[in-house]
Enzyme design. Sequence first.
Site, PDB file in Angstrom:
ATOM      1  N   LEU A  35       0.816  -1.218   0.000  1.00 30.92           N
ATOM      2  CA  LEU A  35       0.000   0.000   0.000  1.00 30.92           C
ATOM      3  C   LEU A  35       0.855   1.276   0.000  1.00 30.92           C
ATOM      4  O   LEU A  35       0.408   2.318   0.464  1.00 30.92           O
ATOM      5  CB  LEU A  35      -1.006  -0.003   1.177  1.00 30.92           C
ATOM      6  N   SER A  36       2.067   1.191  -0.522  1.00 34.75           N
ATOM      7  CA  SER A  36       2.913   2.393  -0.559  1.00 34.75           C
ATOM      8  C   SER A  36       2.352   3.425  -1.529  1.00 34.75           C
ATOM      9  O   SER A  36       2.390   4.624  -1.250  1.00 34.75           O
ATOM     10  CB  SER A  36       4.364   2.044  -0.913  1.00 34.75           C
ATOM     11  N   THR A  37       1.836   2.975  -2.659  1.00 32.71           N
ATOM     12  CA  THR A  37       1.137   3.913  -3.558  1.00 32.71           C
ATOM     13  C   THR A  37      -0.261   3.403  -3.915  1.00 32.71           C
ATOM     14  O   THR A  37      -1.025   4.106  -4.569  1.00 32.71           O
ATOM     15  CB  THR A  37       1.918   4.126  -4.887  1.00 32.71           C
ATOM     16  N   PHE A  74       7.931   1.297  -7.923  1.00 33.82           N
ATOM     17  CA  PHE A  74       7.723   2.743  -8.059  1.00 33.82           C
ATOM     18  C   PHE A  74       7.864   3.056  -9.543  1.00 33.82           C
ATOM     19  O   PHE A  74       8.708   2.462 -10.229  1.00 33.82           O
ATOM     20  CB  PHE A  74       8.736   3.517  -7.223  1.00 33.82           C
ATOM     21  N   ASN A  90      13.676  -0.398  -4.467  1.00 35.15           N
ATOM     22  CA  ASN A  90      12.376  -1.091  -4.546  1.00 35.15           C
ATOM     23  C   ASN A  90      12.258  -1.951  -5.811  1.00 35.15           C
ATOM     24  O   ASN A  90      11.891  -3.128  -5.735  1.00 35.15           O
ATOM     25  CB  ASN A  90      11.244  -0.069  -4.507  1.00 35.15           C
ATOM     26  N   TYR A 139      14.288   5.356 -13.328  1.00 37.00           N
ATOM     27  CA  TYR A 139      13.141   4.439 -13.386  1.00 37.00           C
ATOM     28  C   TYR A 139      13.311   3.450 -14.542  1.00 37.00           C
ATOM     29  O   TYR A 139      13.237   2.230 -14.356  1.00 37.00           O
ATOM     30  CB  TYR A 139      11.838   5.238 -13.545  1.00 37.00           C
ATOM     31  N   SER A 202      -0.235  22.010 -16.383  1.00 39.79           N
ATOM     32  CA  SER A 202       1.100  22.450 -16.811  1.00 39.79           C
ATOM     33  C   SER A 202       1.544  21.564 -17.961  1.00 39.79           C
ATOM     34  O   SER A 202       1.470  20.336 -17.862  1.00 39.79           O
ATOM     35  CB  SER A 202       2.106  22.293 -15.667  1.00 39.79           C
TER      36      SER A 202
HETATM   37  N1  LIG Z   1       0.926   3.300 -15.498  1.00 39.68           N
HETATM   38  C1  LIG Z   1       1.707   3.275 -16.569  1.00 39.68           C
HETATM   39  O1  LIG Z   1       1.510   4.063 -17.527  1.00 39.68           O
HETATM   40  C2  LIG Z   1       2.828   2.286 -16.675  1.00 39.68           C
HETATM   41  C3  LIG Z   1       3.586   2.235 -17.855  1.00 39.68           C
HETATM   42  C4  LIG Z   1       4.629   1.321 -17.950  1.00 39.68           C
HETATM   43  C5  LIG Z   1       4.901   0.449 -16.905  1.00 39.68           C
HETATM   44  N2  LIG Z   1       4.171   0.523 -15.756  1.00 39.68           N
HETATM   45  C6  LIG Z   1       4.492  -0.412 -14.677  1.00 39.68           C
HETATM   46  O2  LIG Z   1       3.305  -1.078 -14.285  1.00 39.68           O
HETATM   47  C7  LIG Z   1       3.318  -1.372 -12.898  1.00 39.68           C
HETATM   48  C8  LIG Z   1       2.054  -0.851 -12.250  1.00 39.68           C
HETATM   49  O3  LIG Z   1       1.978   0.551 -12.451  1.00 39.68           O
HETATM   50  P1  LIG Z   1       0.754   1.384 -11.846  1.00 39.68           P
HETATM   51  O4  LIG Z   1       0.565   2.571 -12.708  1.00 39.68           O
HETATM   52  O5  LIG Z   1      -0.377   0.473 -11.586  1.00 39.68           O
HETATM   53  O6  LIG Z   1       1.401   1.858 -10.474  1.00 39.68           O
HETATM   54  P2  LIG Z   1       0.720   1.943  -9.019  1.00 39.68           P
HETATM   55  O7  LIG Z   1       1.635   2.820  -8.216  1.00 39.68           O
HETATM   56  O8  LIG Z   1      -0.710   2.314  -9.130  1.00 39.68           O
HETATM   57  O9  LIG Z   1       0.802   0.438  -8.503  1.00 39.68           O
HETATM   58  C9  LIG Z   1       1.955  -0.120  -7.955  1.00 39.68           C
HETATM   59  C10 LIG Z   1       1.522  -0.922  -6.737  1.00 39.68           C
HETATM   60  O10 LIG Z   1       2.658  -1.603  -6.192  1.00 39.68           O
HETATM   61  C11 LIG Z   1       2.646  -1.472  -4.775  1.00 39.68           C
HETATM   62  N3  LIG Z   1       4.042  -1.622  -4.332  1.00 39.68           N
HETATM   63  C12 LIG Z   1       5.102  -0.824  -4.641  1.00 39.68           C
HETATM   64  N4  LIG Z   1       6.225  -1.306  -4.063  1.00 39.68           N
HETATM   65  C13 LIG Z   1       5.875  -2.431  -3.381  1.00 39.68           C
HETATM   66  C14 LIG Z   1       6.586  -3.376  -2.600  1.00 39.68           C
HETATM   67  N5  LIG Z   1       7.897  -3.248  -2.371  1.00 39.68           N
HETATM   68  N6  LIG Z   1       5.913  -4.416  -2.058  1.00 39.68           N
HETATM   69  C15 LIG Z   1       4.571  -4.557  -2.273  1.00 39.68           C
HETATM   70  N7  LIG Z   1       3.842  -3.695  -2.995  1.00 39.68           N
HETATM   71  C16 LIG Z   1       4.480  -2.638  -3.553  1.00 39.68           C
HETATM   72  C17 LIG Z   1       2.032  -0.120  -4.517  1.00 39.68           C
HETATM   73  O11 LIG Z   1       1.485   0.017  -3.222  1.00 39.68           O
HETATM   74  C18 LIG Z   1       0.966  -0.062  -5.616  1.00 39.68           C
HETATM   75  O12 LIG Z   1      -0.265  -0.591  -5.153  1.00 39.68           O
HETATM   76  C19 LIG Z   1       4.601  -0.759 -12.356  1.00 39.68           C
HETATM   77  O13 LIG Z   1       5.569  -1.771 -12.281  1.00 39.68           O
HETATM   78  C20 LIG Z   1       4.982   0.263 -13.412  1.00 39.68           C
HETATM   79  O14 LIG Z   1       6.378   0.470 -13.463  1.00 39.68           O
HETATM   80  C21 LIG Z   1       3.139   1.422 -15.615  1.00 39.68           C
HETATM   81  O1  LIG Z   2       1.246  17.591 -15.576  1.00 39.28           O
HETATM   82  C1  LIG Z   2       1.776  17.012 -16.537  1.00 39.28           C
HETATM   83  C2  LIG Z   2       2.060  15.610 -16.522  1.00 39.28           C
HETATM   84  C3  LIG Z   2       2.691  15.066 -17.630  1.00 39.28           C
HETATM   85  N1  LIG Z   2       3.013  15.836 -18.690  1.00 39.28           N
HETATM   86  C4  LIG Z   2       3.672  15.231 -19.863  1.00 39.28           C
HETATM   87  O2  LIG Z   2       2.792  14.250 -20.371  1.00 39.28           O
HETATM   88  C5  LIG Z   2       3.518  13.154 -20.923  1.00 39.28           C
HETATM   89  C6  LIG Z   2       3.064  11.880 -20.264  1.00 39.28           C
HETATM   90  O3  LIG Z   2       3.474  11.925 -18.893  1.00 39.28           O
HETATM   91  P1  LIG Z   2       2.998  10.867 -17.800  1.00 39.28           P
HETATM   92  O4  LIG Z   2       1.518  10.713 -17.887  1.00 39.28           O
HETATM   93  O5  LIG Z   2       3.583  11.287 -16.487  1.00 39.28           O
HETATM   94  O6  LIG Z   2       3.632   9.524 -18.308  1.00 39.28           O
HETATM   95  P2  LIG Z   2       5.160   9.178 -18.659  1.00 39.28           P
HETATM   96  O7  LIG Z   2       6.116  10.024 -17.923  1.00 39.28           O
HETATM   97  O8  LIG Z   2       5.270   9.162 -20.162  1.00 39.28           O
HETATM   98  O9  LIG Z   2       5.329   7.723 -18.059  1.00 39.28           O
HETATM   99  C7  LIG Z   2       4.326   6.728 -18.132  1.00 39.28           C
HETATM  100  O10 LIG Z   2       4.545   5.952 -19.273  1.00 39.28           O
HETATM  101  C8  LIG Z   2       5.813   5.336 -19.302  1.00 39.28           C
HETATM  102  C9  LIG Z   2       5.909   4.536 -20.598  1.00 39.28           C
HETATM  103  O11 LIG Z   2       5.867   5.401 -21.708  1.00 39.28           O
HETATM  104  C10 LIG Z   2       5.907   4.390 -18.108  1.00 39.28           C
HETATM  105  O12 LIG Z   2       7.146   3.783 -18.090  1.00 39.28           O
HETATM  106  C11 LIG Z   2       5.717   5.147 -16.804  1.00 39.28           C
HETATM  107  O13 LIG Z   2       5.686   4.229 -15.724  1.00 39.28           O
HETATM  108  C12 LIG Z   2       4.416   5.876 -16.861  1.00 39.28           C
HETATM  109  O14 LIG Z   2       4.322   6.712 -15.717  1.00 39.28           O
HETATM  110  C13 LIG Z   2       5.011  13.474 -20.660  1.00 39.28           C
HETATM  111  O15 LIG Z   2       5.554  14.057 -21.808  1.00 39.28           O
HETATM  112  C14 LIG Z   2       4.966  14.519 -19.545  1.00 39.28           C
HETATM  113  O16 LIG Z   2       6.051  15.408 -19.565  1.00 39.28           O
HETATM  114  C15 LIG Z   2       2.749  17.198 -18.722  1.00 39.28           C
HETATM  115  O17 LIG Z   2       3.060  17.905 -19.679  1.00 39.28           O
HETATM  116  N2  LIG Z   2       2.123  17.721 -17.631  1.00 39.28           N
END
Ligand SMILES: NC(=O)c1ccc[n+]([C@@H]2O[C@H](COP(=O)([O-])OP(=O)(O)OC[C@H]3O[C@@H](n4cnc5c(N)ncnc54)[C@H](O)[C@@H]3O)[C@@H](O)[C@H]2O)c1
Ligand SMILES: O=c1ccn([C@@H]2O[C@H](COP(=O)(O)OP(=O)(O)O[C@H]3O[C@H](CO)[C@@H](O)[C@H](O)[C@H]3O)[C@@H](O)[C@H]2O)c(=O)[nH]1
Length: 322
Positions: A35-37, A74, A90, A139, A202
């Site tokens: 439940l960290s995020t 994360f 992590n 990351y 922004s």
């Molecule tokens: N959301 C995106 O656009 C995106 C894109 C590419 C990859 N990912 C990857 O997908 C996965 C999920 O992303 P998300 O957007 O759902 O993130 P999220 O933060 O919503 O979910 C991550 C979950 O992992 C848990 N967690 C983190 N560290 C932990 C630990 N040490 N032990 C147990 N639980 C832990 C958090 O509490 C959270 O519930 C991540 O690995 C992220 O890197 C996400």
């Molecule tokens: O307030 C904001 C937030 C984001 N952005 C821009 O919007 C784009 C998308 O940003 P964001 O939604 O934060 O996603 P990313 O940084 O592209 O990263 C997401 O997508 C990646 C894969 O492309 C994954 O690896 C990451 O986990 C996931 O967070 C980027 O160019 C940001 O700079 C803005 O301009 N304003």
Amino acid sequence: MSAKYLVTGGAGYVGSVVAQHLLEAGHTVTVLDNLSTGFRAGVPAGAEFIEGDIRDASKWLDDSYDAVLHFAAFSQVGESVVKPEKYWDNNVGGTMALLAAMRAAGVRKLVFSSTAATYGEPVGTPITETDPTAPTSPYGASKLAVDHMIGGEATAHGLAAVSLRYFNVAGAYGSCGERHDPESHLIPLVLQVAQGRREAISVFGDDYPTPDGTCVRDYIHVADLAEAHLLALGAAAPGEHLICNLGNGNGFSVREVIETVRQVTGHPIPEVIAPRRGGDPAVLVASAQTAIDRLGWRPARADLAGIVADAWAFAQQTKESP
Ligand SMILES: NC(=O)c1ccc[n+]([C@@H]2O[C@H](COP(=O)([O-])OP(=O)(O)OC[C@H]3O[C@@H](n4cnc5c(N)ncnc54)[C@H](O)[C@@H]3O)[C@@H](O)[C@H]2O)c1
Ligand SMILES: O=c1ccn([C@@H]2O[C@H](COP(=O)(O)OP(=O)(O)O[C@H]3O[C@H](CO)[C@@H](O)[C@H](O)[C@H]3O)[C@@H](O)[C@H]2O)c(=O)[nH]1
């Protein structure tokens, strides 16, 4: 056939949607999340919940599990630039412990959440899995290190593994959606403006080498992504590490996303230009051909307005929560 799965990070955005899909397919699901995020309320009804850390996975993992789906990490590009140690600890340290626990328990199948951020500034568009990997953020580097770790585990110890490299995940699935606190992702932040929870969005940089100067991303619906996970569970042979990009192959700029939110919500969405955010490549667009060929995957919800509409419906359900 019904199977039993451990879903790490299943209280978070993507993990909860995949857990929900697994349950709907008739499987047994245990969510392990510290439940960290994530949020306890995000864990789908019907899943067993363990509040704990992946570093302690050996306490709970045993050979009754057929596979692990590993989402816990994360995942904020910008934060990782200013706090890299948090990401190595992590994402890499946690996964090392998880792989050791899987080895000890004899659980030999893994689906891992990798990312487009492993590629860094791409050499071409769309990005294929054989393109160079040169992450521009800690990351992305931490996720690439885990991909390498999984490759070694497959070769040396017979793990059957799939790394799914997601591009930008968006949208929602019923009561499962994105609610980070604080939020950092573009679409939910723009929707917060539409809800009156923020004055303006922004735009991080308007001087990128793209048609309108803002960053271009490939937005994929979280339900399409979830379906790829179910297919991935049967895709790798023991000793194989398969890597698949997951995206729609269409790039949208930050300005185009904001304009789409205006159309979906009817809100004017004021925008302000802000400096570039550290670690952001200009353009990230996927070739998902490997997922199409090897998983038999087909995205069914590629339309950006539809993705935004589903995220908007979810945001309206959860107005008061983070
Ligand atoms: N959301 C995106 O656009 C995106 C894109 C590419 C990859 N990912 C990857 O997908 C996965 C999920 O992303 P998300 O957007 O759902 O993130 P999220 O933060 O919503 O979910 C991550 C979950 O992992 C848990 N967690 C983190 N560290 C932990 C630990 N040490 N032990 C147990 N639980 C832990 C958090 O509490 C959270 O519930 C991540 O690995 C992220 O890197 C996400
Ligand atoms: O307030 C904001 C937030 C984001 N952005 C821009 O919007 C784009 C998308 O940003 P964001 O939604 O934060 O996603 P990313 O940084 O592209 O990263 C997401 O997508 C990646 C894969 O492309 C994954 O690896 C990451 O986990 C996931 O967070 C980027 O160019 C940001 O700079 C803005 O301009 N304003």
